[in-house]
Motif scaffolding. Structure first.
Motif, PDB file in Angstrom:
ATOM      1  N   THR A  46       0.835  -1.204   0.000  1.00  0.00           N
ATOM      2  CA  THR A  46       0.000   0.000   0.000  1.00  0.00           C
ATOM      3  C   THR A  46       0.866   1.249   0.000  1.00  0.00           C
ATOM      4  N   PRO A  71      -5.298  -2.067  -3.679  1.00  0.00           N
ATOM      5  CA  PRO A  71      -6.440  -1.450  -4.380  1.00  0.00           C
ATOM      6  C   PRO A  71      -7.606  -1.119  -3.448  1.00  0.00           C
ATOM      7  N   LYS A 107      -8.947   2.639  -2.733  1.00  0.00           N
ATOM      8  CA  LYS A 107     -10.354   2.940  -3.014  1.00  0.00           C
ATOM      9  C   LYS A 107     -11.050   3.467  -1.766  1.00  0.00           C
TER      10      LYS A 107
END
Length: 505
Positions: A109, A242, A246
């Protein structure tokens, strides 16, 4: 259009691409070693750039600095030792997530957010650099005074545990920042007859002592491997990235924007951008109670900010020849050496060279993904290597890193003394981060205040006369009053309403 195609051709050739890959690997190696910074990596590259053309030389510097900033998170995640100052803001979050078996997820991340932040900063550099540089140039000593106070105040409010202890830790950093020659009188302060202290205390040996040496002493003091990170064989690098991007897309956008703006301020840099982004993210979060216990939201904010801050620092460097941080201070010298004189004329006379520079930023940030992925996969060495073997190696690199800044034995002594003091403070739950920020911003705070007082003939109201200065001052005062206001509101809400029973007739 011809200049644009010429710039692409300067970058997309075998020589330049090999230089970018090699520089990224070099930046990864330097950034992952506690005590060696992105600035040091760039400084080591300068002699090599003498033998390169302009485009490969700039490409090497951009790729090295971007990769080193990310790589500093690897030892921070596995060992709780930040590799670079920009990683210190959120090292606690990364390490606690790693202790929960989420090391690769955290670094994945971090890598994705770093790339997004770097690309965002590059877009700003390409499209709005003149406007941002003009705004940054309008900052006077009044604005820098409030900006320094904002950063110092943030370090107290984002600290884990007692704010009183965070404030006392901050005063230690501010005290260290007063060592050296007095700005007004030129008299030495707290130098004790040591010539190397005349220029002040460099924050790199202090950072190494407070984080790296302190961690080594904590390990040997505990006589146990209890602080190791659990290994997860199926822990994927990009599995959670992801979803986190998001979920926290607003944090990514806010951190990238804030990092670019702070990076465009001369002298600010990626480390200050990461601190302020982390503090702002925590203040705006709906899950404040999770901060300090391993919360991915804080990492998203700060990692987006520190890499976008690198690109933002190039704005004043290119447009006005004013370095945004220590890296671009080195870059300006390389630009002059290669015949690319920084200033407004670089955009008019640079031709394809300017487009090549912009393209290098995009390529250097994108190439972080595959190289960073391989680095995260290989970083299991931090887990598998026994700590009793790893710690002496880290100590050796710490000594080299402290010495290499100024080639001074004094810096090694500073590292050792600060490390012992930090060990005592850490055993009593004093946070280390405020002390580092106090040392970094203490000089800016004092110099800005004294310059402003000279300009205004001692009138304190002058700090509120300029619009930007007044806005920053109001923000700082609001932050100071916020805890009291929150307690007052809670007290009013918790007090039961007075009930009046009607009299019975």
């Amino acid at each position: 259009m011809d200049s644009f195609l010429q710039g692409l051709a300067m970058v997309f050739n075998v020589q330049t691409m090999l230089v970018i890959v090699a520089a990224a690997i070099f930046g990864l190696f330097v950034g992952a070693i506690p005590g060696l910074t992105a600035t040091m990596a760039v400084a080591l590259l300068v002699p090599i750039t003498f033998y390169m053309d302009a485009t490969p030389a700039i490409a090497a510097i951009v790729a090295t600095s971007a990769m080193a900033i990310f790589a500093g998170d690897i030892p921070g995640t596995y060992l709780n030792i930040p590799g670079t100052p920009a990683s210190a803001a959120y090292v606690g979050e990364s390490y606690r997530l790693a202790q929960k078996g989420r090391a690769r997820e955290t670094l994945g991340t971090n890598l994705v957010c770093s790339v997004i932040g770097g690309l965002f900063g590059t877009l700003v550099l390409v499209f709005v650099s003149p406007s941002l540089a003009e705004m940054a140039l309008n900052f006077s000593s009044f604005e820098y005074f409030w900006l320094a106070l904002l950063g110092l105040s943030s370090s107290i409010f984002i600290a884990i545990g007692s704010r009183v202890k965070a404030f006392l830790s901050l005063t230690v950093g501010l005290l260290l920042s007063t060592v050296g020659l007095d700005m007004m009188s030129g008299a030495p302060r707290f130098t004790f007859g040591v010539p190397d202290l005349m220029a002040g205390i460099n924050f790199i040996p202090v950072m190494i002592g407070m984080f790296a040496l302190n961690e080594i002493m904590m390990f040997y003091g505990s006589r146990a491997e209890a602080r190791s990170v659990p290994v997860m064989a199926k822990d994927s690098v990009f599995a959670g990235a992801p979803k986190h991007v998001k979920t926290y897309w607003r944090n990514v956008l806010r951190g990238s924007s804030l990092g670019t703006l702070i990076g465009a301020l001369p002298g600010a840099g990626a480390d200050i951008a990461a601190w302020i982004a982390y503090a702002l993210g925590k203040s705006r979060s709906k899950e404040k109670e999770k901060y300090g216990n391993g919360h991915i939201e804080g990492i998203v904010d700060a990692s987006s900010a520190n890499n976008s801050g690198i690109s933002g620092a190039w704005v004043p460097a290119l447009v006005f020849g004013i370095p945004g941080d220590t890296i671009t201070a080195i870059v300006i010298g390389v630009l002059y050496m290669k015949g690319m004189n920084p200033g407004p004329t670089i955009f008019m006379n640079g031709g394809g060279q300017v487009y090549a520079l912009f393209t290098v930023f995009f390529v250097a940030n994108l190439i972080m993904l595959p190289i960073g992925y391989l680095a995260i996969r290989a970083s299991k060495v931090f887990i598998l290597t026994p700590r009793k073997l790893l710690m002496p190696v880290i100590l050796s690199f710490c000594i080299v890193g402290a010495f290499a800044i100024n080639n001074s034995i004094t810096d090694i002594w500073i590292m050792l003394i600060i490390g012992m003091v930090a060990f005592v403070l850490a055993r009593n739950d004093f946070p280390m981060a405020p002390a580092i920020l106090g040392l970094v911003l203490g000089g800016t705070l004092e110099n800005s205040f004294m310059s402003s007082m000279l300009k205004s003939n001692g009138d304190l109201l002058a700090f509120f006369e300029r619009p930007i200065s007044a806005a920053l001052g109001a923000l700082v005062i609001l932050i100071w009053l916020l805890p009291s206001l929150i307690r007052l509101v809670r007290r009013l809400r918790s007090s039961p309403p007075s009930s009046h029973k009607p009299r019975s007739s």
